[in-house]
Write an enzyme that holds these catalytic residues in place. Structure first.
Site, mmCIF file in Angstrom:
data_model
loop_
_atom_site.group_PDB
_atom_site.id
_atom_site.type_symbol
_atom_site.label_atom_id
_atom_site.label_comp_id
_atom_site.label_asym_id
_atom_site.label_seq_id
_atom_site.Cartn_x
_atom_site.Cartn_y
_atom_site.Cartn_z
ATOM 1 N N GLU A 178 -50.269 -17.412 -33.586
ATOM 2 C CA GLU A 178 -49.111 -17.927 -32.848
ATOM 3 C C GLU A 178 -48.449 -19.089 -33.581
ATOM 4 O O GLU A 178 -47.229 -19.176 -33.635
ATOM 5 C CB GLU A 178 -49.521 -18.357 -31.435
ATOM 6 C CG GLU A 178 -49.832 -17.189 -30.515
ATOM 7 C CD GLU A 178 -48.634 -16.257 -30.306
ATOM 8 O OE1 GLU A 178 -47.482 -16.726 -30.398
ATOM 9 O OE2 GLU A 178 -48.863 -15.061 -30.078
ATOM 10 N N TYR A 215 -44.905 -22.576 -24.740
ATOM 11 C CA TYR A 215 -45.017 -21.191 -25.194
ATOM 12 C C TYR A 215 -46.439 -20.918 -25.709
ATOM 13 O O TYR A 215 -47.084 -19.936 -25.326
ATOM 14 C CB TYR A 215 -43.994 -20.870 -26.307
ATOM 15 C CG TYR A 215 -44.317 -19.546 -26.943
ATOM 16 C CD1 TYR A 215 -43.897 -18.357 -26.349
ATOM 17 C CD2 TYR A 215 -45.149 -19.467 -28.068
ATOM 18 C CE1 TYR A 215 -44.267 -17.130 -26.871
ATOM 19 C CE2 TYR A 215 -45.528 -18.247 -28.592
ATOM 20 C CZ TYR A 215 -45.076 -17.078 -27.987
ATOM 21 O OH TYR A 215 -45.466 -15.872 -28.496
ATOM 22 N N ASP A 259 -40.435 -16.798 -24.961
ATOM 23 C CA ASP A 259 -39.739 -17.099 -26.212
ATOM 24 C C ASP A 259 -38.344 -16.486 -26.139
ATOM 25 O O ASP A 259 -37.935 -15.953 -25.112
ATOM 26 C CB ASP A 259 -40.531 -16.563 -27.414
ATOM 27 C CG ASP A 259 -40.420 -15.051 -27.548
ATOM 28 O OD1 ASP A 259 -40.055 -14.383 -26.549
ATOM 29 O OD2 ASP A 259 -40.663 -14.529 -28.640
#
Ligand code: SF4
Length: 297
Positions: free
Chosen positions: A33, A113, A131
């Site tokens: 990520e 996020y 996102d």
């Protein structure tokens, strides 16, 4: 079948085979990520494997020096991410792996996020990592807005509540949206091929040809540039870091010419100093009286 069911069926046939999709380990999910922020998927694939080889665990990463992680990150850009990831590893080694989205969020450097992504993808929590893809697709699907991204995360969560399955698939639904966003529901979407076309409030607009595709749906951030330089400052900061990383140390006097053949010590010295200082403040470089070096620690 529910819209999420249709999406999942499509994902099973067309989803991308990505290395981080075969793990539910929080460390590996977090590495992917952080790398995927501002870096293309194909580029991340190479770095992801190499990084895990060098730093296979939280503990191994936590013990790495600044110089180690800056070297390992070389080429991925936005180097502060490497130090942040290492610092998260140190926090996890000291306090344990967070169990909830809120406790992930409490770690310095982890934003909403990323906290949601690790909770959903590694810990099977019913949450939505929001996102730009999720904003665009849910804005079209649930609100019928062709280009206006939903800005307010709480609105998105409440709108998406019915869309997300009550149990399970917390990993697959957002991943399927990511894949739909890159293959079908792009800026100029191919609604005729979309598994959600019967449910999507924007599909008719697109299919009727009544939607004018804007040249740019997302404003491009203006990057800072110094006087007549052809590139934004971040490119020159990248060059500074590259030279210091490759050589271990560089004379402050030579650095200007190294990053820019047109460097003018009268007009550009202050600009160079400001860039070096920013890299020092970010923990990516250190200084001695005459040299710029990689930081210790
Ligand atoms: S039908 Fe069209 S606008 Fe709606 S989600 Fe699918 S591709 Fe996007």
């Amino acid at each position: 079948m529910s819209p999420a069911g249709k999406l999942l069926e499509w994902y099973r046939r067309h989803g991308r085979d990505l290395p981080w999709r075969s793990t539910r380990d929080p460390y590996r999910i977090l590495v992917s990520e952080i790398m995927l922020q501002q870096t293309q998927v194909d580029r991340v694939k190479e770095y992801y494997r190499a990084w895990l080889k060098q730093f296979p665990t939280w503990k191994k990463l936590a013990g790495a020096s600044n110089a180690d992680v800056i070297h390992a990150w070389a080429g991925l850009g936005y180097n502060r991410r490497a130090l942040m990831l290492r610092d998260v590893a140190r926090s996890v080694v000291e306090h344990g792996v967070p169990k909830t989205e809120q406790t992930w969020l409490a770690i310095k450097g982890i934003g909403p996020y990323t906290a949601a992504a690790v909770s959903a993808f590694a810990q099977q929590k019913r949450t939505l990592p929001i996102d730009t893809n999720i904003r665009r697709i849910l804005g079209r699907l649930l609100l019928g807005k062709p280009f206006t991204e939903l800005k307010d995360d709480e609105t998105i969560r409440s709108k998406a509540d019915d869309f997300l399955p009550r149990r399970g698939a917390y990993y697959d639904v957002p991943q399927a949206i990511f894949d739909l966003a890159t293959s079908i529901c792009t800026k100029n979407p191919d609604c005729a091929s979309c598994p959600l076309r019967q449910d999507c409030k924007a599909a008719k607009l697109f299919l009727s040809g009544r939607v004018k595709i804007p040249k740019r749906s997302v404003p491009v951030a203006r990057e800072r540039k110094h006087r007549n330089k052809p590139f934004p400052d971040r490119i020159y900061r990248g060059r500074i870091l590259k030279f210091v990383r490759e050589r271990g140390q560089v004379s402050s006097l030579r650095l200007g010419q190294m990053i820019d053949p047109d460097f003018d010590k009268h007009l550009d010295q202050e600009w160079l100093e400001a860039m070096i200082n920013r890299l020092v403040v970010d923990g990516l470089l250190a200084r001695t009286p005459k040299k710029v070096i990689l930081p210790k620690g």
